[in-house]
Design a protein around this motif. Structure first.
Motif, PDB file in Angstrom:
ATOM      1  N   CYS A  58     -79.006  57.197 101.339  1.00  0.00           N
ATOM      2  CA  CYS A  58     -80.732  57.213 100.608  1.00  0.00           C
ATOM      3  C   CYS A  58     -79.917  57.812  99.016  1.00  0.00           C
ATOM      4  O   CYS A  58     -80.826  56.825  98.379  1.00  0.00           O
ATOM      5  N   ALA A  59     -78.973  58.199  98.845  1.00  0.00           N
ATOM      6  CA  ALA A  59     -78.667  58.723  97.862  1.00  0.00           C
ATOM      7  C   ALA A  59     -78.188  57.705  96.366  1.00  0.00           C
ATOM      8  O   ALA A  59     -78.158  57.428  95.511  1.00  0.00           O
ATOM      9  N   LEU A  60     -78.236  56.312  97.180  1.00  0.00           N
ATOM     10  CA  LEU A  60     -77.479  55.410  96.124  1.00  0.00           C
ATOM     11  C   LEU A  60     -79.285  54.551  95.841  1.00  0.00           C
ATOM     12  O   LEU A  60     -78.845  53.727  95.133  1.00  0.00           O
ATOM     13  N   VAL A  61     -80.081  54.869  96.281  1.00  0.00           N
ATOM     14  CA  VAL A  61     -80.967  54.406  96.331  1.00  0.00           C
ATOM     15  C   VAL A  61     -81.961  54.166  94.796  1.00  0.00           C
ATOM     16  O   VAL A  61     -82.333  53.027  94.008  1.00  0.00           O
TER      17      VAL A  61
ATOM     18  N   LEU B 107     -69.079  51.741 105.471  1.00  0.00           N
ATOM     19  CA  LEU B 107     -70.711  51.046 104.273  1.00  0.00           C
ATOM     20  C   LEU B 107     -70.275  49.384 103.843  1.00  0.00           C
ATOM     21  O   LEU B 107     -71.001  48.604 103.789  1.00  0.00           O
ATOM     22  N   ARG B 108     -68.852  49.521 103.285  1.00  0.00           N
ATOM     23  CA  ARG B 108     -68.178  48.132 102.478  1.00  0.00           C
ATOM     24  C   ARG B 108     -68.199  47.327 103.374  1.00  0.00           C
ATOM     25  O   ARG B 108     -68.632  45.899 103.223  1.00  0.00           O
ATOM     26  N   GLN B 109     -66.518  47.592 104.500  1.00  0.00           N
ATOM     27  CA  GLN B 109     -67.040  46.550 105.273  1.00  0.00           C
ATOM     28  C   GLN B 109     -68.623  46.086 105.842  1.00  0.00           C
ATOM     29  O   GLN B 109     -68.134  44.547 106.594  1.00  0.00           O
ATOM     30  N   GLU B 110     -69.431  46.905 106.479  1.00  0.00           N
ATOM     31  CA  GLU B 110     -70.814  46.305 106.781  1.00  0.00           C
ATOM     32  C   GLU B 110     -71.509  45.588 105.626  1.00  0.00           C
ATOM     33  O   GLU B 110     -72.230  45.114 106.107  1.00  0.00           O
ATOM     34  N   GLY B 111     -71.030  45.477 104.978  1.00  0.00           N
ATOM     35  CA  GLY B 111     -71.328  45.133 103.271  1.00  0.00           C
ATOM     36  C   GLY B 111     -72.779  45.589 102.753  1.00  0.00           C
ATOM     37  O   GLY B 111     -73.813  44.877 101.869  1.00  0.00           O
ATOM     38  N   LEU B 112     -73.187  46.368 103.112  1.00  0.00           N
ATOM     39  CA  LEU B 112     -73.740  47.049 102.627  1.00  0.00           C
ATOM     40  C   LEU B 112     -74.128  47.932 100.835  1.00  0.00           C
ATOM     41  O   LEU B 112     -74.806  48.021 100.823  1.00  0.00           O
ATOM     42  N   VAL B 113     -72.510  48.454 101.021  1.00  0.00           N
ATOM     43  CA  VAL B 113     -72.225  48.838  99.528  1.00  0.00           C
ATOM     44  C   VAL B 113     -71.395  47.919  98.899  1.00  0.00           C
ATOM     45  O   VAL B 113     -70.883  47.571  99.439  1.00  0.00           O
ATOM     46  N   THR B 114     -70.984  48.398  97.500  1.00  0.00           N
ATOM     47  CA  THR B 114     -70.362  47.664  96.372  1.00  0.00           C
ATOM     48  C   THR B 114     -69.289  48.722  95.854  1.00  0.00           C
ATOM     49  O   THR B 114     -70.346  49.604  95.597  1.00  0.00           O
TER      50      THR B 114
ATOM     51  N   SER C  38     -75.476  46.892  97.750  1.00  0.00           N
ATOM     52  CA  SER C  38     -74.985  45.284  97.791  1.00  0.00           C
ATOM     53  C   SER C  38     -76.206  44.840  98.539  1.00  0.00           C
ATOM     54  O   SER C  38     -75.845  43.368  97.692  1.00  0.00           O
ATOM     55  N   ASP C  39     -76.918  45.007  99.451  1.00  0.00           N
ATOM     56  CA  ASP C  39     -78.634  44.030 100.065  1.00  0.00           C
ATOM     57  C   ASP C  39     -78.376  44.369  99.678  1.00  0.00           C
ATOM     58  O   ASP C  39     -79.656  45.648 100.139  1.00  0.00           O
ATOM     59  N   PRO C  40     -79.818  44.104  98.889  1.00  0.00           N
ATOM     60  CA  PRO C  40     -81.188  44.139  98.279  1.00  0.00           C
ATOM     61  C   PRO C  40     -82.198  44.292  99.627  1.00  0.00           C
ATOM     62  O   PRO C  40     -83.291  45.012  99.432  1.00  0.00           O
ATOM     63  N   ARG C  41     -81.976  43.616 100.347  1.00  0.00           N
ATOM     64  CA  ARG C  41     -82.643  43.836 101.925  1.00  0.00           C
ATOM     65  C   ARG C  41     -82.514  45.550 102.284  1.00  0.00           C
ATOM     66  O   ARG C  41     -84.097  45.999 103.255  1.00  0.00           O
ATOM     67  N   ILE C  42     -81.535  46.230 102.093  1.00  0.00           N
ATOM     68  CA  ILE C  42     -81.481  48.023 103.054  1.00  0.00           C
ATOM     69  C   ILE C  42     -82.498  48.840 101.654  1.00  0.00           C
ATOM     70  O   ILE C  42     -82.981  49.739 102.506  1.00  0.00           O
ATOM     71  N   ARG C  43     -82.631  48.201 100.655  1.00  0.00           N
ATOM     72  CA  ARG C  43     -83.295  49.274 100.139  1.00  0.00           C
ATOM     73  C   ARG C  43     -85.243  50.288 100.168  1.00  0.00           C
ATOM     74  O   ARG C  43     -85.650  50.511 100.749  1.00  0.00           O
ATOM     75  N   PRO C  44     -85.306  48.950 100.310  1.00  0.00           N
ATOM     76  CA  PRO C  44     -86.869  48.758 100.944  1.00  0.00           C
ATOM     77  C   PRO C  44     -87.045  49.228 102.226  1.00  0.00           C
ATOM     78  O   PRO C  44     -87.686  50.850 102.633  1.00  0.00           O
ATOM     79  N   ILE C  45     -85.959  49.460 103.252  1.00  0.00           N
ATOM     80  CA  ILE C  45     -85.616  49.955 104.638  1.00  0.00           C
ATOM     81  C   ILE C  45     -85.184  51.101 104.267  1.00  0.00           C
ATOM     82  O   ILE C  45     -85.839  52.051 104.769  1.00  0.00           O
TER      83      ILE C  45
ATOM     84  N   GLY D 244     -62.347  52.970  85.494  1.00  0.00           N
ATOM     85  CA  GLY D 244     -60.859  53.783  84.821  1.00  0.00           C
ATOM     86  C   GLY D 244     -60.077  54.686  85.947  1.00  0.00           C
ATOM     87  O   GLY D 244     -60.126  53.863  86.901  1.00  0.00           O
ATOM     88  N   ARG D 245     -60.650  55.802  86.240  1.00  0.00           N
ATOM     89  CA  ARG D 245     -59.542  56.154  88.026  1.00  0.00           C
ATOM     90  C   ARG D 245     -60.844  56.363  88.880  1.00  0.00           C
ATOM     91  O   ARG D 245     -60.943  57.255  90.146  1.00  0.00           O
ATOM     92  N   SER D 246     -61.849  56.046  88.226  1.00  0.00           N
ATOM     93  CA  SER D 246     -63.290  56.828  89.867  1.00  0.00           C
ATOM     94  C   SER D 246     -63.900  55.400  90.366  1.00  0.00           C
ATOM     95  O   SER D 246     -63.744  54.239  88.970  1.00  0.00           O
ATOM     96  N   MET D 247     -63.987  55.144  90.828  1.00  0.00           N
ATOM     97  CA  MET D 247     -64.502  54.118  92.241  1.00  0.00           C
ATOM     98  C   MET D 247     -66.318  54.600  91.842  1.00  0.00           C
ATOM     99  O   MET D 247     -66.780  55.931  92.837  1.00  0.00           O
ATOM    100  N   HIS D 248     -67.261  53.170  91.325  1.00  0.00           N
ATOM    101  CA  HIS D 248     -68.813  54.080  91.068  1.00  0.00           C
ATOM    102  C   HIS D 248     -69.681  52.953  92.724  1.00  0.00           C
ATOM    103  O   HIS D 248     -69.277  51.532  92.556  1.00  0.00           O
ATOM    104  N   TYR D 249     -70.498  53.351  93.550  1.00  0.00           N
ATOM    105  CA  TYR D 249     -70.740  52.472  94.365  1.00  0.00           C
ATOM    106  C   TYR D 249     -72.280  52.567  94.194  1.00  0.00           C
ATOM    107  O   TYR D 249     -72.491  52.923  93.711  1.00  0.00           O
ATOM    108  N   SER D 250     -72.609  51.162  94.684  1.00  0.00           N
ATOM    109  CA  SER D 250     -73.464  51.446  94.623  1.00  0.00           C
ATOM    110  C   SER D 250     -74.424  50.179  95.639  1.00  0.00           C
ATOM    111  O   SER D 250     -74.090  49.742  96.883  1.00  0.00           O
TER     112      SER D 250
END
Length: 105
Positions: free
Chosen positions: A36-39, A66-73, A86-93, A78-84
């Protein structure tokens, strides 16, 4: 049973299996809060920690799942990782879950 009906049943079975897998991933409150925070858009691990009020190790562990499930990428910046998401079907859910369970006060 005819071949086309059998193929249709196989496709429905596969879709139901895939939907069940997604729902299992959403069934964990911590993972659901991260998603939800990534929406609205991508976030770093630190931003997610603050957004959901959890430790770095907990957030990282849930992000791994969540990465293993294919839901985030993730992308390294630099030194930090940014997540979002990855599956457009998840946002409306997630938006619908928010609408139903998090009504504005």
């Amino acid at each position: 049973m005819s071949a086309p009906a059998e193929i249709e049943k196989d496709a429905m079975d596969a879709a139901a299996e895939e939907a069940a897998d997604v729902l299992k991933a959403l069934a964990n409150p911590g993972r659901l809060r991260i998603l939800c925070a990534l929406v609205p858009g991508e976030m770093s691990v630190g931003e997610l920690e603050r957004a959901i009020g959890a430790s770095q190790s907990y957030v990282s562990g849930q992000l791994l799942r969540l990465r293993q499930e294919g839901l985030v990428t993730c992308e390294r910046d630099g030194r930090s990782m940014h997540y979002s998401l990855s599956d457009p079907r998840i946002r409306p859910i997630l938006e619908r879950i928010y609408e139903v369970f998090c009504p504005e006060t």
